[in-house]
Design a protein around this motif. Structure first.
Motif, short mmCIF file in Angstrom:
data_model
loop_
_atom_site.label_atom_id
_atom_site.label_comp_id
_atom_site.label_asym_id
_atom_site.label_seq_id
_atom_site.Cartn_x
_atom_site.Cartn_y
_atom_site.Cartn_z
N GLY A 1 1.05 -2.83 -6.22
CA GLY A 1 1.21 -2.72 -4.77
C GLY A 1 -0.11 -2.83 -4.03
N ALA A 2 -1.13 -2.13 -4.55
CA ALA A 2 -2.44 -2.15 -3.90
C ALA A 2 -3.10 -3.52 -4.04
CB ALA A 2 -3.33 -1.06 -4.49
N ALA A 3 -3.01 -4.12 -5.24
CA ALA A 3 -3.60 -5.43 -5.47
C ALA A 3 -2.97 -6.48 -4.57
CB ALA A 3 -3.45 -5.83 -6.94
N GLN A 4 -1.67 -6.34 -4.34
CA GLN A 4 -0.95 -7.27 -3.46
C GLN A 4 -1.56 -7.27 -2.06
OE1 GLN A 4 3.49 -7.28 -3.55
NE2 GLN A 4 3.30 -6.58 -1.46
N LEU B 1 0.83 -1.21 0.00
CA LEU B 1 0.00 0.00 0.00
C LEU B 1 0.87 1.26 0.00
CD1 LEU B 1 -2.73 -1.15 2.53
CD2 LEU B 1 -3.01 -0.82 0.07
N ALA B 2 1.97 1.24 0.75
CA ALA B 2 2.87 2.39 0.77
C ALA B 2 3.47 2.64 -0.61
CB ALA B 2 3.98 2.17 1.80
N VAL B 3 3.83 1.57 -1.30
CA VAL B 3 4.35 1.69 -2.67
C VAL B 3 3.28 2.29 -3.58
CG1 VAL B 3 5.01 0.37 -4.71
CG2 VAL B 3 6.08 -0.14 -2.50
N ALA B 4 2.06 1.82 -3.46
CA ALA B 4 0.97 2.33 -4.29
C ALA B 4 0.77 3.82 -4.07
CB ALA B 4 -0.33 1.57 -3.98
N VAL B 5 0.77 4.25 -2.81
CA VAL B 5 0.53 5.65 -2.49
C VAL B 5 1.64 6.55 -3.04
CG1 VAL B 5 0.33 7.33 -0.62
CG2 VAL B 5 -0.87 5.15 -0.46
N GLY C 1 4.28 23.06 -10.70
CA GLY C 1 4.83 23.39 -12.02
C GLY C 1 3.70 23.60 -13.00
N PRO C 2 4.00 23.60 -14.27
CA PRO C 2 2.95 23.85 -15.26
C PRO C 2 1.97 22.70 -15.41
CG PRO C 2 5.03 23.28 -16.33
CD PRO C 2 5.33 23.43 -14.86
N GLY C 3 2.30 21.54 -14.89
CA GLY C 3 1.44 20.37 -15.07
C GLY C 3 1.74 19.71 -16.41
N GLN C 4 2.10 18.44 -16.37
CA GLN C 4 2.48 17.75 -17.60
C GLN C 4 1.87 16.36 -17.65
OE1 GLN C 4 6.55 18.08 -19.18
NE2 GLN C 4 7.05 19.28 -17.37
N LEU C 5 1.57 15.93 -18.86
CA LEU C 5 1.10 14.57 -19.11
C LEU C 5 2.17 13.85 -19.92
CD1 LEU C 5 -2.58 15.40 -20.11
CD2 LEU C 5 -1.85 14.18 -18.05
N PHE C 6 2.49 12.62 -19.49
CA PHE C 6 3.50 11.82 -20.16
C PHE C 6 2.86 10.52 -20.64
CE2 PHE C 6 5.53 14.38 -16.91
CZ PHE C 6 6.61 14.95 -17.58
N PRO C 7 3.07 10.14 -21.89
CA PRO C 7 2.37 8.95 -22.42
C PRO C 7 2.78 7.63 -21.80
CG PRO C 7 3.94 9.80 -24.02
CD PRO C 7 3.86 10.82 -22.92
N LEU C 8 4.06 7.47 -21.43
CA LEU C 8 4.52 6.19 -20.89
C LEU C 8 4.87 6.23 -19.40
CD1 LEU C 8 6.67 4.70 -23.80
CD2 LEU C 8 4.30 4.24 -23.22
N PRO C 9 5.61 7.24 -18.91
CA PRO C 9 5.96 7.22 -17.48
C PRO C 9 4.76 7.15 -16.55
CG PRO C 9 7.31 8.82 -18.65
CD PRO C 9 6.28 8.35 -19.62
N GLN C 10 3.68 7.86 -16.87
CA GLN C 10 2.52 7.81 -15.99
C GLN C 10 1.85 6.44 -16.03
OE1 GLN C 10 0.62 11.38 -17.40
NE2 GLN C 10 1.60 12.64 -15.83
N ALA C 11 1.96 5.76 -17.17
CA ALA C 11 1.42 4.40 -17.25
C ALA C 11 2.20 3.45 -16.35
CB ALA C 11 1.46 3.91 -18.71
N THR C 12 3.52 3.64 -16.28
CA THR C 12 4.32 2.75 -15.43
C THR C 12 4.10 3.08 -13.95
OG1 THR C 12 6.28 4.19 -15.57
CG2 THR C 12 6.07 2.48 -17.22
N LEU C 13 3.86 4.35 -13.63
CA LEU C 13 3.54 4.71 -12.25
C LEU C 13 2.22 4.07 -11.81
CD1 LEU C 13 4.52 8.50 -12.28
CD2 LEU C 13 5.66 6.69 -10.99
N CYS C 14 1.21 4.14 -12.69
CA CYS C 14 -0.09 3.53 -12.38
C CYS C 14 0.05 2.01 -12.25
CB CYS C 14 -1.10 3.86 -13.47
SG CYS C 14 -1.68 5.58 -13.46
N ARG C 15 0.87 1.43 -13.09
CA ARG C 15 1.07 -0.03 -13.05
C ARG C 15 1.62 -0.46 -11.70
NH1 ARG C 15 5.99 -3.07 -13.91
NH2 ARG C 15 5.64 -5.10 -14.88
N THR C 16 2.66 0.23 -11.22
CA THR C 16 3.25 -0.14 -9.95
C THR C 16 2.28 0.11 -8.80
OG1 THR C 16 5.45 0.37 -10.82
CG2 THR C 16 5.23 0.22 -8.43
N ALA C 17 1.53 1.21 -8.88
CA ALA C 17 0.53 1.50 -7.85
C ALA C 17 -0.52 0.39 -7.81
CB ALA C 17 -0.13 2.85 -8.11
N LEU C 18 -0.95 -0.06 -8.98
CA LEU C 18 -1.95 -1.13 -9.06
C LEU C 18 -1.41 -2.42 -8.47
CD1 LEU C 18 -4.80 -1.88 -10.25
CD2 LEU C 18 -3.54 -2.78 -12.23
#
Length: 269
Positions: free
Chosen positions: A95-98, A57-61, A76-93
Motif C-alpha cells: 500500500g505504501a509503495a503504491q 497509505l490508508a491500507v498501509a496504516v 493483551g499479553p502481547g503476541q508474536l505470530f510467525p506468518l500473520p504478522q508477515a502478511t500484515l507487513c506485506r500488505t502495508a509495504l
C-alpha cells in the motif's frame, strides 16, 4: 547485536506517528486548487490518482496498526505470530509503495502513465472476481453484479483506448513497483542498494506467508528443533514469532509510508 528490547523501542517509537496517519487516512484527501495532484486527477476522474495514493497509505496504516494491537501490553499479553504478522507487513509495504511509486516523479507524464498502468491492473483483477461471481450465480444472474460488471467493462474499454492513444503497453508488476519505490525512499543513503533489496525480500517473504507456506520461517530465530532427525534426516521443528524477524519488514513498511505521506502533501499543496 540488536536485542529484543532494541527492536521493541524502534517499533514502539513509530506508534505516535501511526495515530496521526490513522486520522489522516480516515478522511478524504482533496488536493488544493492549482496543485500538481489537482491536475493529475483530471486524467482519470473515476479513480483519481490522489485518491488511489491516499487509499494505499490508508491500507498501509491500518495493517501497521494491526501489528501494534498484537504488541501493545494494554491490548493483551502481547503476541508474536510467525506468518500473520508477515502478511500484515506485506500488505502495508504494498500500500505504501503504491503511493510512493505514483507520486514520486516530478514528471507528470510518468505519474499519469503509472496511474493508468495501476488502474488497468486493478480493473483486470476486479473483472476476474466479477466473472467468478457471475459463474457462481449460474442460471440465476444477480442484477447488482451484472450492473457492476457492465459498468466496469465500460471503464476497461475507456482506459484501454486512453493507453492506446498514449502508446502505453507496459504491464503493472508489484515487485518492480516496490523496487522502484524503495530506490526513491532510500536514495542518498550509503546502504541504499542493500535497503532496496531488503524491501524486495520483505515483499517476497510476505508473499510466501500470504500463500500459506512456511518457508519464510526456515532458519529464522523463531524456529527451533524439537526432535532428533529420523533416518531420512528429517527432524521436527517448532516455529514461533520473533521481534527480530518482525522489525525489519515493519520498519521497511513504515519508512515507505512516511515517504508516501510526505509526497501526498507535497504534490497536493
Amino acid at each position: 547485536m540488536t536485542s529484543d528490547a532494541d527492536y521493541t523501542r524502534m517499533i514502539r517509537s513509530t506508534f505516535p506517528t501511526l495515530d496521526l496517519w490513522q486520522t489522516a487516512g480516515g478522511t478524504a484527501f482533496r488536493p488544493e486548487s492549482g496543485s500538481q495532484l489537482r491536475g493529475d486527477d483530471l486524467d482519470w476522474p473515476y479513480a483519481p490518482l490522489s485518491a488511489v495514493a491516499h487509499q494505499g497509505l490508508a491500507v498501509a496504516v491500518t495493517h501497521l496498526q494491526a501489528i501494534r494491537v498484537h504488541l501493545e501490553p494494554e491490548s493483551g499479553p502481547g503476541q508474536l505470530f510467525p506468518l500473520p504478522q508477515a502478511t500484515l507487513c506485506r500488505t502495508a509495504l504494498v500500500g505504501a509503495a503504491q503511493a510512493v511509486w505514483l507520486l514520486v516523479s516530478d514528471d507528470q507524464e510518468v505519474r499519469l502513465c503509472r496511474h493508468r498502468m495501476l488502474i488497468t491492473d486493478m480493473h483486470h483483477n476486479h473483472r476476474q472476481y466479477l466473472t467468478d461471481l457471475q459463474t457462481y450465480a449460474g442460471g440465476e444472474p444477480h442484477e447488482g453484479t451484472e450492473i457492476v460488471a457492465a459498468h466496469l467493462d465500460t471503464r476497461i474499454q475507456e482506459m484501454k483506448a486512453k493507453r492506446a492513444a498514449a502508446k502505453e503497453t507496459a504491464l503493472f508488476r508489484n515487485t518492480k513497483m516496490i523496487r522502484q519505490a524503495a530506490r526513491e525512499v532510500f536514495a542518498g543513503r550509503a546502504d541504499a542498494a542493500q535497503l532496496e533489496q531488503a524491501a524486495v525480500l520483505v515483499w517476497r517473504s510476505g508473499s510466501g506467508a500470504a500463500h500459506g507456506f512456511f518457508w519464510p520461517t526456515f532458519g529464522g530465530p523463531g524456529m527451533t528443533q524439537t526432535a532428533e532427525p529420523d533416518a531420512n534426516g528429517v527432524a521436527e521443528f517448532a516455529v514461533g514469532g520473533s521481534l527480530g524477524e518482525l522489525a525489519e519488514p515493519y520498519l521497511a513498511a513504515f519508512a515507505m509510508c512516511e515517504q508516501g505521506w510526505k509526497l501526498l502533501r507535497q504534490r497536493g499543496c
